[in-house]
Write a protein that holds these residues in place. Sequence first.
Motif, mmCIF file in Angstrom:
data_model
loop_
_atom_site.group_PDB
_atom_site.id
_atom_site.type_symbol
_atom_site.label_atom_id
_atom_site.label_comp_id
_atom_site.label_asym_id
_atom_site.label_seq_id
_atom_site.Cartn_x
_atom_site.Cartn_y
_atom_site.Cartn_z
ATOM 1 N N TRP A 176 -56.936 156.515 17.728
ATOM 2 C CA TRP A 176 -58.383 156.388 17.711
ATOM 3 C C TRP A 176 -58.785 155.148 16.929
ATOM 4 O O TRP A 176 -58.213 154.857 15.883
ATOM 5 N N PHE A 177 -59.819 154.463 17.404
ATOM 6 C CA PHE A 177 -60.239 153.202 16.800
ATOM 7 C C PHE A 177 -61.728 153.261 16.453
ATOM 8 O O PHE A 177 -62.555 153.685 17.254
ATOM 9 N N ALA A 178 -62.049 152.781 15.259
ATOM 10 C CA ALA A 178 -63.410 152.836 14.739
ATOM 11 C C ALA A 178 -64.293 151.790 15.400
ATOM 12 O O ALA A 178 -63.824 150.892 16.104
ATOM 13 N N GLU A 179 -65.591 151.906 15.152
ATOM 14 C CA GLU A 179 -66.541 150.855 15.492
ATOM 15 C C GLU A 179 -67.420 150.538 14.291
ATOM 16 O O GLU A 179 -68.136 151.414 13.786
ATOM 17 N N HIS A 180 -67.346 149.305 13.823
ATOM 18 C CA HIS A 180 -68.239 148.813 12.765
ATOM 19 C C HIS A 180 -68.477 147.329 12.986
ATOM 20 O O HIS A 180 -67.692 146.652 13.659
ATOM 21 N N HIS A 181 -69.550 146.806 12.385
ATOM 22 C CA HIS A 181 -69.977 145.451 12.692
ATOM 23 C C HIS A 181 -70.311 144.653 11.436
ATOM 24 O O HIS A 181 -70.872 145.187 10.482
ATOM 25 N N PHE A 182 -69.944 143.369 11.467
ATOM 26 C CA PHE A 182 -70.453 142.339 10.555
ATOM 27 C C PHE A 182 -69.889 142.377 9.142
ATOM 28 O O PHE A 182 -70.303 141.588 8.304
ATOM 29 N N THR A 183 -68.961 143.278 8.831
ATOM 30 C CA THR A 183 -68.389 143.334 7.484
ATOM 31 C C THR A 183 -66.889 143.569 7.583
ATOM 32 O O THR A 183 -66.363 143.954 8.628
ATOM 33 N N ASN A 184 -66.212 143.388 6.468
ATOM 34 C CA ASN A 184 -64.769 143.626 6.421
ATOM 35 C C ASN A 184 -64.413 145.103 6.319
ATOM 36 O O ASN A 184 -63.238 145.452 6.175
ATOM 37 N N ASN A 185 -65.418 145.977 6.400
ATOM 38 C CA ASN A 185 -65.126 147.404 6.494
ATOM 39 C C ASN A 185 -64.214 147.680 7.680
ATOM 40 O O ASN A 185 -63.354 148.557 7.640
ATOM 41 N N SER A 186 -64.395 146.905 8.765
ATOM 42 C CA SER A 186 -63.554 147.064 9.946
ATOM 43 C C SER A 186 -63.620 145.801 10.780
ATOM 44 O O SER A 186 -64.692 145.223 10.947
ATOM 45 N N VAL A 187 -62.473 145.401 11.325
ATOM 46 C CA VAL A 187 -62.462 144.283 12.273
ATOM 47 C C VAL A 187 -62.629 144.785 13.703
ATOM 48 O O VAL A 187 -62.619 143.997 14.646
ATOM 49 N N SER A 188 -62.789 146.097 13.870
ATOM 50 C CA SER A 188 -62.925 146.689 15.201
ATOM 51 C C SER A 188 -64.397 146.801 15.572
ATOM 52 O O SER A 188 -65.019 147.850 15.418
ATOM 53 N N ALA A 189 -64.972 145.709 16.079
ATOM 54 C CA ALA A 189 -66.354 145.740 16.538
ATOM 55 C C ALA A 189 -66.483 146.474 17.866
ATOM 56 O O ALA A 189 -67.560 146.953 18.217
ATOM 57 N N SER A 190 -65.386 146.573 18.612
ATOM 58 C CA SER A 190 -65.397 147.260 19.912
ATOM 59 C C SER A 190 -64.155 148.132 20.043
ATOM 60 O O SER A 190 -63.071 147.628 20.339
ATOM 61 N N PRO A 191 -64.284 149.434 19.828
ATOM 62 C CA PRO A 191 -63.111 150.299 20.010
ATOM 63 C C PRO A 191 -62.581 150.274 21.430
ATOM 64 O O PRO A 191 -61.383 150.481 21.653
ATOM 65 N N LEU A 192 -63.436 149.988 22.408
ATOM 66 C CA LEU A 192 -62.959 149.909 23.788
ATOM 67 C C LEU A 192 -62.092 148.671 23.995
ATOM 68 O O LEU A 192 -61.088 148.718 24.713
ATOM 69 N N ALA A 193 -62.461 147.557 23.377
ATOM 70 C CA ALA A 193 -61.627 146.364 23.475
ATOM 71 C C ALA A 193 -60.277 146.592 22.811
ATOM 72 O O ALA A 193 -59.229 146.182 23.337
ATOM 73 N N VAL A 194 -60.280 147.261 21.656
ATOM 74 C CA VAL A 194 -59.015 147.570 20.985
ATOM 75 C C VAL A 194 -58.178 148.515 21.848
ATOM 76 O O VAL A 194 -56.974 148.319 22.020
ATOM 77 N N ALA A 195 -58.830 149.518 22.427
ATOM 78 C CA ALA A 195 -58.108 150.465 23.281
ATOM 79 C C ALA A 195 -57.493 149.769 24.485
ATOM 80 O O ALA A 195 -56.359 150.063 24.886
ATOM 81 N N ALA A 196 -58.213 148.822 25.077
ATOM 82 C CA ALA A 196 -57.674 148.085 26.219
ATOM 83 C C ALA A 196 -56.450 147.278 25.811
ATOM 84 O O ALA A 196 -55.458 147.202 26.558
ATOM 85 N N ASN A 197 -56.503 146.672 24.625
ATOM 86 C CA ASN A 197 -55.347 145.933 24.125
ATOM 87 C C ASN A 197 -54.156 146.862 23.898
ATOM 88 O O ASN A 197 -53.015 146.541 24.260
ATOM 89 N N MET A 198 -54.423 148.035 23.318
ATOM 90 C CA MET A 198 -53.340 148.974 23.034
ATOM 91 C C MET A 198 -52.761 149.589 24.308
ATOM 92 O O MET A 198 -51.598 149.976 24.344
ATOM 93 N N ALA A 199 -53.560 149.644 25.358
ATOM 94 C CA ALA A 199 -53.051 150.156 26.630
ATOM 95 C C ALA A 199 -51.914 149.293 27.144
ATOM 96 O O ALA A 199 -51.001 149.783 27.828
ATOM 97 N N ALA A 200 -51.963 147.999 26.823
ATOM 98 C CA ALA A 200 -50.947 147.072 27.315
ATOM 99 C C ALA A 200 -49.623 147.199 26.575
ATOM 100 O O ALA A 200 -48.595 146.731 27.080
#
Length: 362
Positions: free
Chosen positions: A41-65
Amino acid sequence: MKFGLFSLMSLRDNPGGIRGVLSDTRRMVRLAEEIGFDAAWFAEHHFTNNSVSASPLAVAANMAAVTSRIRLGSAVLVLPLYHPLRLAQEIAYVDQVSDGRLVLGVGTGYQPFEFARYGTGVETRTEHFIECWDVLEQALAHGHVEYEGSFFSIPSTNLMMRPVQQPLPDLYVASSNLDVLRRLVPAGGKPFVQVGWLGSKVLAKKVADMHEVWGKAGFSHRPMHVAVQQYVHVCDTAVEALEAAERARFVARMIDALRSPHLAFEGYKVQAPLLKDEPPLEVFRDNLVIGHPHYVAERLIEEFRTLKPDYYNCFFQFGDMPIARAQRSLARFGSEVLPLIEKELGPLNQLGATEPALLRAS
């Protein structure tokens, strides 16, 4: 019982910077797949170093590969920050590219700093969320949208891109709001409960409260399949345990700071103050599941018996923990902790589920 791996993807002191966080996440996800975890599971947060995952769907697509079996989940998509037609197509795309492995976690969000920068108000997040879901459900389940609401006005639209899983991917809801639950539970939504660093006792109360809300929402006639999330770290020494607790404290301070619309920065890094009445590190350690394998197994057995979850999501690499230590903890969880739990409670894929049709091998 299904086990998940949660990735917040904070950037604190990673020697590889953003690319280091991304690389660490891939390594953890591949290891979780080898161990037999159900989903990452991948988080969604924006504009801070709390998370670099601004798009969990983009991360999921990368992990699918880089994976083949483990499911890939959003924890969670903050619906009020999206246009639902764009989001529907991206959800369908990720489900297609992953061969039907997407798990959909959704929520209303809570950070005023993020909402303000997307031009929407946190005070209307529930109404905004429900309208977004109305459109998403039409798009994903039926392939056609026509909608008129307060936030969205959409003319008749047919969608080519549809998810593999029909009518919808497996759905989890990170909200105890009555209106949200009444809208999403009929679509298959299951509650997702977490309390951060506050740990086991507060988590038990939160699950009990969710059962009460479940009844108030009008669902007393159906079982509540609940997912919970907990920090987990397997280690051998008191020093390592306190070092892990310090990483958890970093996350706690960050999340608390982000509840304010006014943040202090040093560059792109949030300068998070101490928590109000912040306890010593030992309290963070004891609240969370941090310790040697037998201790971790004992704590989890107690939580399983108390909470009776169907899904147990584990947060291993919290606070940008060094990858070697996080991987070692996850590997030992698989090789040492899970066998101890099975010895006490029996096969893990038979724990927690209240309906045989919902069983899925962990």
